[in-house]
Enzyme design. Structure first.
Site, PDB file in Angstrom:
ATOM      1  N   LYS A  92       0.850  -1.194   0.000  1.00 21.79           N
ATOM      2  CA  LYS A  92       0.000   0.000   0.000  1.00 21.79           C
ATOM      3  C   LYS A  92       0.886   1.246   0.000  1.00 21.79           C
ATOM      4  O   LYS A  92       1.812   1.369   0.816  1.00 21.79           O
ATOM      5  CB  LYS A  92      -0.887   0.016   1.247  1.00 21.79           C
TER       6      LYS A  92
HETATM    7  O1  G3P Z   1      -8.429   1.053   4.139  1.00 25.35           O
HETATM    8  C1  G3P Z   1      -8.827   2.389   4.297  1.00 25.35           C
HETATM    9  C2  G3P Z   1      -9.744   2.499   5.449  1.00 25.35           C
HETATM   10  O2  G3P Z   1      -9.213   1.804   6.546  1.00 25.35           O
HETATM   11  C3  G3P Z   1     -10.018   3.900   5.898  1.00 25.35           C
HETATM   12  O3  G3P Z   1     -11.253   3.885   6.543  1.00 25.35           O
HETATM   13  O4  G3P Z   1     -13.006   4.690   8.106  1.00 25.35           O
HETATM   14  O5  G3P Z   1     -10.542   5.193   8.546  1.00 25.35           O
HETATM   15  O6  G3P Z   1     -11.762   6.325   6.649  1.00 25.35           O
HETATM   16  P1  G3P Z   1     -11.655   5.073   7.515  1.00 25.35           P
END
Ligand code: G3P
Length: 217
Positions: free
Chosen positions: A83
């Protein structure tokens, strides 16, 4: 649509994998920190649990250091996916690592132009963040639709990995838009099966069945 679990919780990943709902896993530095475990240890454990790609994020910000970290992470397992943040350095590292045959996931994508760059740099996946756009009153699902259109226009191989999914509606809309993959927390994936009329209908079926006094086994 492929389902990735956005978590480093081995028990939750195992439970969903046993149902047949895990095509891969995504992590990020915040998810790893939340796990309280050693980064490489928990990623290795996840890679052993699932067959599909497991995204592990570099923490360097300069291209050459990202490449070195990516090469190091690739040693963990065959199904590692590197990533990289959607910056110019991340794109440069993506070009290098992709040419070396590594699976790459360009993350923190918030615009169609960023996704266009990810595809041009040979990314395996691009991760547009829906929830974080919604959080600032922008339209995260519109981003998914725009990227799918652009990728279809040019036949890019990069897969749209819808991320920052916060609810079941995000999943439905991503499927309607044609996203290749969605990654969501375990709770959101479980919630996809929930419907009050299913519960109500099953209760009624079982009550009526009970009245027959019969049994199948
Ligand atoms: O993989 C990306 C994800 O973990 C981000 O999610 O809810 O932290 O915006 P969030």
């Amino acid at each position: 649509m492929k389902f990735f679990v956005d978590s480093a919780d081995l028990e939750q990943i195992t439970d969903l994998n046993n149902i047949g709902l895990v095509d891969g896993v995504t992590t990020n530095p915040s998810i790893i920190a939340k796990s309280g475990r050693d980064f490489k240890d928990v990623v290795a454990a996840i890679c052993a649990l699932v067959e599909g790609p497991v995204s592990a994020e570099v923490t360097a910000v300069e291209a050459d250091k990202m490449v070195n970290e990516g090469r190091e992470l690739c040693k963990i397992a065959e199904n590692i996916c590197i990533k990289l943040p959607l910056t110019l350095d991340g794109l440069k590292a993506c070009s290098v690592l992709s040419r070396e045959g590594a699976s790459t996931n360009m993350t923190l994508c918030f615009s169609p132009n960023q996704a266009l760059l990810a595809a041009k740099c040979g990314a395996t996946f691009v991760s547009p963040f829906i929830g974080r756009l919604d959080d600032i009153s922008l339209d995260g699902l519109e981003l998914i639709a725009d990227i799918c259109t652009i990728y279809d226009n040019y036949g890019f191989d990069t897969e749209v990995l819808a991320a920052s999914i916060r609810n079941v509606n995000h999943v439905k809309e991503c499927a309607l838009a044609g996203a290749d993959v969605m990654t969501a927390p375990p709770g959101v994936i479980r919630q996809l099966a929930a419907h009050p009329l299913t519960d109500k209908g099953l209760t009624a079926f079982l009550e009526d069945w009970k009245g027959t006094g019969q049994s199948i086994l």
